[in-house]
Design a protein around this motif. Structure first.
Motif, short mmCIF file in Angstrom:
data_model
loop_
_atom_site.label_atom_id
_atom_site.label_comp_id
_atom_site.label_asym_id
_atom_site.label_seq_id
_atom_site.Cartn_x
_atom_site.Cartn_y
_atom_site.Cartn_z
N UNK A 1 0.82 -1.21 0.00
CA UNK A 1 0.00 0.00 0.00
C UNK A 1 0.84 1.26 0.00
N UNK A 2 0.18 2.38 0.22
CA UNK A 2 0.82 3.67 0.13
C UNK A 2 1.64 4.03 1.35
N UNK A 3 2.70 4.80 1.09
CA UNK A 3 3.43 5.52 2.13
C UNK A 3 3.14 7.01 1.90
N UNK A 4 2.67 7.68 2.93
CA UNK A 4 2.34 9.10 2.83
C UNK A 4 2.89 9.84 4.04
N UNK A 5 3.08 11.13 3.89
CA UNK A 5 3.22 12.01 5.04
C UNK A 5 1.86 12.66 5.25
N UNK A 6 1.27 12.45 6.42
CA UNK A 6 -0.01 13.06 6.75
C UNK A 6 0.21 14.42 7.38
N UNK A 7 -0.35 15.44 6.77
CA UNK A 7 -0.39 16.77 7.36
C UNK A 7 -1.80 16.94 7.92
N UNK A 8 -1.91 16.94 9.24
CA UNK A 8 -3.22 16.89 9.90
C UNK A 8 -3.57 18.28 10.42
N UNK A 9 -4.69 18.80 9.95
CA UNK A 9 -5.14 20.14 10.29
C UNK A 9 -6.42 20.03 11.11
N UNK A 10 -6.38 20.57 12.33
CA UNK A 10 -7.55 20.56 13.20
C UNK A 10 -7.95 22.01 13.47
N UNK A 11 -8.88 22.59 12.68
CA UNK A 11 -9.29 23.98 12.90
C UNK A 11 -10.05 24.14 14.21
N UNK A 12 -10.00 25.34 14.78
CA UNK A 12 -10.75 25.61 16.01
C UNK A 12 -12.25 25.73 15.75
N UNK A 13 -12.61 25.95 14.51
CA UNK A 13 -14.02 26.09 14.15
C UNK A 13 -14.16 25.95 12.65
N UNK A 14 -15.32 26.29 12.09
CA UNK A 14 -15.54 26.18 10.64
C UNK A 14 -14.55 27.02 9.85
N UNK A 15 -14.20 26.54 8.68
CA UNK A 15 -13.30 27.29 7.80
C UNK A 15 -13.93 28.63 7.42
N UNK A 16 -13.10 29.66 7.32
CA UNK A 16 -13.54 30.99 6.92
C UNK A 16 -12.97 31.26 5.53
N UNK A 17 -13.82 31.20 4.51
CA UNK A 17 -13.35 31.35 3.14
C UNK A 17 -12.73 32.72 2.93
N UNK A 18 -11.48 32.72 2.41
CA UNK A 18 -10.80 33.96 2.12
C UNK A 18 -10.16 34.62 3.31
N UNK A 19 -10.17 33.95 4.49
CA UNK A 19 -9.58 34.55 5.67
C UNK A 19 -8.95 33.47 6.55
N UNK A 20 -8.59 33.84 7.78
CA UNK A 20 -7.85 32.97 8.68
C UNK A 20 -8.76 32.18 9.61
N UNK A 21 -8.25 31.05 10.05
CA UNK A 21 -8.86 30.30 11.14
C UNK A 21 -7.72 29.64 11.92
N UNK B 1 2.42 17.16 11.45
CA UNK B 1 2.87 16.24 10.40
C UNK B 1 3.16 14.89 11.02
N UNK B 2 2.61 13.83 10.41
CA UNK B 2 2.77 12.48 10.93
C UNK B 2 3.01 11.51 9.78
N UNK B 3 3.73 10.42 10.02
CA UNK B 3 3.82 9.36 9.01
C UNK B 3 2.44 8.77 8.78
N UNK B 4 2.11 8.46 7.52
CA UNK B 4 0.78 7.92 7.23
C UNK B 4 0.76 7.09 5.96
N UNK B 5 -0.42 6.98 5.38
CA UNK B 5 -0.66 6.09 4.25
C UNK B 5 -1.38 4.85 4.73
N UNK B 6 -2.44 4.45 4.03
CA UNK B 6 -3.26 3.34 4.51
C UNK B 6 -2.43 2.07 4.71
N UNK B 7 -1.64 1.69 3.73
CA UNK B 7 -0.83 0.49 3.87
C UNK B 7 0.20 0.61 4.97
N UNK B 8 0.86 1.78 5.04
CA UNK B 8 1.86 2.00 6.08
C UNK B 8 1.22 1.95 7.46
#
Length: 294
Positions: A9-29, A35-42
């Motif tokens: 299976x795949x080897x990936x680097x998972x970049x995991x983003x946990x926002x504090x709330x809903x995304x704000x289009x065109x602005x900050x959140x 960053x974690x090692x990932x990939x379904x097979x891995x």
């Protein structure tokens, strides 16, 4: 059943983003970004290694990352068989985690797309009792041909084959009939509720199990908070609930479940005990960020 398990299976680097709330289009959140090692097979391979299974992991990574990944997997009790790609970098997956723990993905599979038959020689099957393959390997022509060739060799040797569809989004793109055609005849299918529904067009999980049992020897449907069910064309054989836990990040929960189930099965446990181990592993996985133990 006992012995060595080969994960492809795949080897990936998972970049995991946990926002504090809903995304704000065109602005900050504000968000937590890790960053974690990932990939379904891995993920599956590392969870198996954590359970003391005898596991070999075959995949393709960027050439510059090969030595690093080899050392990483060896340190987690996984025997790596990694091909290095001189053209494509290692894969990257961006995971955006909603406040309820649900995930959305942005995927750049990179070197994984170049997995070839040369990366999966028949010698990988020596002393192997089971092959576990992530569905991502079927969603591109090169990896699909490589895996199907390995399957043919495994069937000639009487080696069991397990499939995890891995991505309902990619399943929808290729179509249920196409995926079933590519994978029918495998001994085990590990599908989550959404994947089972897409592959069958049915809403009831017991009906899904019977329908999928026409293509696979054994069907496991991972039902998240509702536990899991196991059966086949003759119907339901085992069903167990899941414990109530606080979900931090569901990334890799299905991979942990499959690893827990297969590690127990390969250790000689019966189906009910293997199911319990799978559920316990999945529950453990959702309580931490990332798709691998630790």
């Amino acid at each position: 059943m006992s012995g060595k398990i080969l994960v492809v299976g795949d080897v990936m680097t998972d970049v995991i983003v946990v926002p504090e709330g809903p995304m704000v289009k065109g602005s900050d959140r504000r968000a937590t970004v890790r960053s974690r090692p990932g990939g379904s097979g891995a993920n599956q391979a590392v969870w198996l290694g954590a359970m003391a299974a005898d596991v070999v992991f075959a995949a393709r990574v960027g050439q510059s990352d090969r030595a690093m990944y080899e050392n990483y997997f060896r340190g987690l009790s996984v025997v790596p068989v990694l091909a290095g790609d001189a053209e494509q970098p290692s894969g990257v997956l961006v995971t955006i985690v909603d406040t309820d723990g649900e995930r959305s993905f942005l995927t750049d599979r990179g070197a994984n797309l170049n997995l070839s038959a040369d990366d999966l020689p028949d010698s990988l099957l020596d002393e192997v009792s089971m092959i576990m393959v992530s569905g991502y390997s079927f969603f591109a022509p090169g990896p699909r041909a490589a895996v199907q060739s390995l399957f043919a060799a495994a069937k000639d040797r009487g080696i069991a084959i397990a499939i995890d569809p891995a991505s309902v989004g990619f399943l929808a793109e290729v179509g249920a009939d196409q995926f079933l055609d590519w994978t029918s005849g495998a001994d085990w299918l590990f599908a989550n509720a959404d994947e089972a529904a897409l592959l069958t067009g049915l809403d009831d999980y017991q009906a899904q199990m019977v329908a999928l049992g026409a293509h696979y020897g054994n069907v496991v449907i991972k039902r998240g908070r509702d536990g899991a069910a196991l059966g086949g064309q003759a119907g339901l054989r085992v069903e167990l609930p899941a414990p109530s836990v606080t979900v931090v990040d569901s990334t890799g929960a299905g991979d942990a479940f499959a690893a827990g189930f297969l590690a127990a099965l390969l250790d000689g446990e019966d189906e009910a005990s293997a199911m319990a181990e799978g559920i316990a592993s999945g529950a453990k996985a959702v309580q931490t960020i990332g798709g691998q133990p630790g």
